[in-house]
Design an enzyme around this catalytic site. Structure first.
Site, PDB file in Angstrom:
ATOM      1  N   TYR A 155       0.847  -1.206   0.000  1.00 57.56           N
ATOM      2  CA  TYR A 155       0.000   0.000   0.000  1.00 57.56           C
ATOM      3  C   TYR A 155       0.877   1.248   0.000  1.00 57.56           C
ATOM      4  CZ  TYR A 155      -2.706   3.805   2.101  1.00 57.56           C
ATOM      5  OH  TYR A 155      -3.268   5.026   2.362  1.00 57.56           O
TER       6      TYR A 155
HETATM    7  N1  NAP Z   1      -8.697   7.763   6.519  1.00 55.49           N
HETATM    8  C1  NAP Z   1      -7.415   7.974   6.893  1.00 55.49           C
HETATM    9  O1  NAP Z   1      -7.109   8.045   8.097  1.00 55.49           O
HETATM   10  C2  NAP Z   1      -6.345   8.165   5.822  1.00 55.49           C
HETATM   11  C3  NAP Z   1      -5.010   8.233   6.193  1.00 55.49           C
HETATM   12  C4  NAP Z   1      -4.034   8.400   5.206  1.00 55.49           C
HETATM   13  C5  NAP Z   1      -4.401   8.513   3.871  1.00 55.49           C
HETATM   14  N2  NAP Z   1      -5.720   8.446   3.528  1.00 55.49           N
HETATM   15  C6  NAP Z   1      -6.078   8.548   2.102  1.00 55.49           C
HETATM   16  O2  NAP Z   1      -7.210   9.396   1.961  1.00 55.49           O
HETATM   17  C7  NAP Z   1      -8.097   8.884   0.963  1.00 55.49           C
HETATM   18  C8  NAP Z   1      -9.500   8.657   1.546  1.00 55.49           C
HETATM   19  O3  NAP Z   1      -9.384   7.786   2.670  1.00 55.49           O
HETATM   20  P1  NAP Z   1     -10.684   7.037   3.253  1.00 55.49           P
HETATM   21  O4  NAP Z   1     -10.297   6.522   4.578  1.00 55.49           O
HETATM   22  O5  NAP Z   1     -11.904   7.909   3.128  1.00 55.49           O
HETATM   23  O6  NAP Z   1     -10.806   5.791   2.212  1.00 55.49           O
HETATM   24  P2  NAP Z   1     -11.940   4.660   2.197  1.00 55.49           P
HETATM   25  O7  NAP Z   1     -12.852   4.754   3.341  1.00 55.49           O
HETATM   26  O8  NAP Z   1     -11.226   3.375   1.990  1.00 55.49           O
HETATM   27  O9  NAP Z   1     -12.779   5.034   0.854  1.00 55.49           O
HETATM   28  C9  NAP Z   1     -12.191   4.847  -0.365  1.00 55.49           C
HETATM   29  C10 NAP Z   1     -13.123   5.172  -1.522  1.00 55.49           C
HETATM   30  O10 NAP Z   1     -12.482   4.613  -2.691  1.00 55.49           O
HETATM   31  C11 NAP Z   1     -13.442   3.919  -3.466  1.00 55.49           C
HETATM   32  N3  NAP Z   1     -12.823   2.821  -4.199  1.00 55.49           N
HETATM   33  C12 NAP Z   1     -12.204   1.716  -3.708  1.00 55.49           C
HETATM   34  N4  NAP Z   1     -11.796   0.928  -4.715  1.00 55.49           N
HETATM   35  C13 NAP Z   1     -12.158   1.545  -5.874  1.00 55.49           C
HETATM   36  C14 NAP Z   1     -12.043   1.213  -7.244  1.00 55.49           C
HETATM   37  N5  NAP Z   1     -11.487   0.049  -7.660  1.00 55.49           N
HETATM   38  N6  NAP Z   1     -12.527   2.067  -8.166  1.00 55.49           N
HETATM   39  C15 NAP Z   1     -13.117   3.210  -7.792  1.00 55.49           C
HETATM   40  N7  NAP Z   1     -13.284   3.586  -6.500  1.00 55.49           N
HETATM   41  C16 NAP Z   1     -12.824   2.748  -5.552  1.00 55.49           C
HETATM   42  C17 NAP Z   1     -14.464   3.420  -2.453  1.00 55.49           C
HETATM   43  O11 NAP Z   1     -15.699   3.250  -3.121  1.00 55.49           O
HETATM   44  P3  NAP Z   1     -16.564   1.891  -3.061  1.00 55.49           P
HETATM   45  O12 NAP Z   1     -16.890   1.650  -1.637  1.00 55.49           O
HETATM   46  O13 NAP Z   1     -17.761   2.190  -3.923  1.00 55.49           O
HETATM   47  O14 NAP Z   1     -15.665   0.812  -3.619  1.00 55.49           O
HETATM   48  C18 NAP Z   1     -14.511   4.559  -1.424  1.00 55.49           C
HETATM   49  O15 NAP Z   1     -15.469   5.510  -1.829  1.00 55.49           O
HETATM   50  C19 NAP Z   1      -7.460   7.607   0.426  1.00 55.49           C
HETATM   51  O16 NAP Z   1      -6.740   7.884  -0.750  1.00 55.49           O
HETATM   52  C20 NAP Z   1      -6.516   7.192   1.540  1.00 55.49           C
HETATM   53  O17 NAP Z   1      -5.413   6.434   1.081  1.00 55.49           O
HETATM   54  C21 NAP Z   1      -6.700   8.276   4.463  1.00 55.49           C
END
Ligand code: NAP
Length: 244
Positions: A155
Site C-alpha cells: 500500500y
Molecule cells: N482515513 C485515513 O485516516 C487516511 C489516512 C491516510 C491517507 N488516507 C487517504 O485518503 C483517501 C481517503 O481515505 P478514506 O479513509 O476515506 O478511504 P476509504 O474509506 O477506503 O474510501 C475509499 C473510496 O475509494 C473507493 N474505491 C475503492 N476501490 C475503488 C475502485 N477500484 N474504483 C473506484 N473507487 C474505488 C471506495 O468506493 P466503493 O466503496 O464504492 O468501492 C470509497 O469511496 C485515500 O486515498 C486514503 O489512502 C486516508
C-alpha cells in the site's frame, strides 16, 4: 478562497473522506461530480444535494476513456480533479491473494494517471493569458510514506509511486494544469478499531487527536485559493516524532 464556482471531479465519494469533501464543496456552491462503485446512503444524500454521480471502477483500465467521454457529455469544463479513491490491503492479504498488491498499484497509480490523461484529451484544460493554471490535480497519498508502515508495504509503495509522479505530471501539464498531493496521517479511525488501538495510535502523534476528514477539505480550499502551489506535497500528520 476561490469565489467563482468550480467544476470538480472526486473519485470515491461513497464514504468517509470522499463523501465529506464532496459535501463540503457542494455546500460552498461548486459543481461536484463524484464517482462510486457501490451505492451508499452517503452517496444518495449527496445526490439529493446536487452531486452528479457517475459509476467508475478504477480496476477497469479499459473503461477510463469511456468514463472521460461520459463526463464530457455532462460538464463543459473541469477545474479540479481529486484522486481520492483507495484500497487498503495489508501485506498478509497480499500474500494470500497476490492480485491485491497489483490492484493497489492500479487504483492508486496507473488508473489515476491514465484517467488524468484521458480527461486532458476529452476536456482539455485551456492555457490562460495571465499564466495561471486553469486546472489542478490533487492526489491523496499517505504520510506513512515517510514514517514507514511495516504491515502495509505494498500500500505504502503504491502511494509513494503516485506521490513520486507529481513532479513529472506537473512538468508535462504546465502551464495549463498544476499537480499537488495531500499526504494525511491518521484522519479517522474505523468503527472496528478498539480503545487500545486508538490510544496507541494517538500516543504516537505530536498532537494526539483524531482530526476527521475536515482537515482534507480545509487543505483543498487552500490549494484552490492559492494559484502558486504546484508540485507540492502537503503533509497532514501533526508533525513527526523523528527517531521513534
Ligand atoms: N482515513 C485515513 O485516516 C487516511 C489516512 C491516510 C491517507 N488516507 C487517504 O485518503 C483517501 C481517503 O481515505 P478514506 O479513509 O476515506 O478511504 P476509504 O474509506 O477506503 O474510501 C475509499 C473510496 O475509494 C473507493 N474505491 C475503492 N476501490 C475503488 C475502485 N477500484 N474504483 C473506484 N473507487 C474505488 C471506495 O468506493 P466503493 O466503496 O464504492 O468501492 C470509497 O469511496 C485515500 O486515498 C486514503 O489512502 C486516508
Amino acid at each position: 478562497m476561490t469565489t467563482e464556482p468550480q467544476t470538480i471531479l472526486i473519485t470515491g465519494v461513497t464514504r468517509r473522506v470522499g463523501a465529506h469533501l464532496a459535501g463540503h464543496l457542494l455546500e460552498a456552491g461548486h459543481r461536484v461530480v463524484g464517482t462510486y462503485r457501490h451505492e451508499t446512503d452517503a452517496l444518495h444524500g449527496l445526490m439529493e444535494r446536487g452531486l452528479i454521480a457517475l459509476p467508475l471502477d478504477l480496476l477497469e483500465r479499459d473503461r477510463l476513456t469511456g468514463f472521460a467521454q461520459q463526463l464530457a457529455m455532462r460538464v463543459e469544463r473541469l477545474d479540479l480533479i481529486v484522486h481520492n479513491a483507495s484500497i487498503w490491503h495489508g501485506d498478509e492479504d497480499c500474500v494470500a491473494d497476490p492480485s491485491l498488491a497489483m490492484a493497489m498499484y492500479t487504483v492508486h497509480v496507473t488508473s489515476p494517471i491514465e484517467l488524468t490523461e484521458a480527461l486532458q484529451r476529452t476536456l482539455p484544460a485551456p492555457a490562460r493569458d495571465n499564466g495561471q493554471a486553469s486546472r489542478q490535480v490533487v492526489f491523496l497519498t499517505d504520510a506513512h510514506i515517510d514514517e514507514g508502515e511495516p504491515q502495509h508495504i505494498h500500500y505504502i509503495a503504491s502511494k509513494a509511486a503516485i506521490e513520486g509522479s507529481i513532479r513529472s505530471l506537473a512538468l508535462r501539464y504546465a502551464p495549463h494544469t498544476r499537480v499537488n498531493a495531500i499526504a494525511p496521517g491518521l484522519l479517522m479511525f474505523h468503527p472496528s478499531d478498539d480503545a487500545d488501538y486508538r490510544r496507541q495510535r494517538l500516543a504516537r502523534r505530536l498532537l494526539p487527536f483524531e482530526p476527521g476528514p475536515e482537515v482534507v477539505a480545509q487543505t483543498i480550499d487552500y490549494l484552490m485559493a492559492c494559484p502558486l502551489i504546484n508540485q507540492a506535497v502537503i503533509r497532514l500528520d501533526t508533525g513527526r516524532r523523528w527517531g521513534n
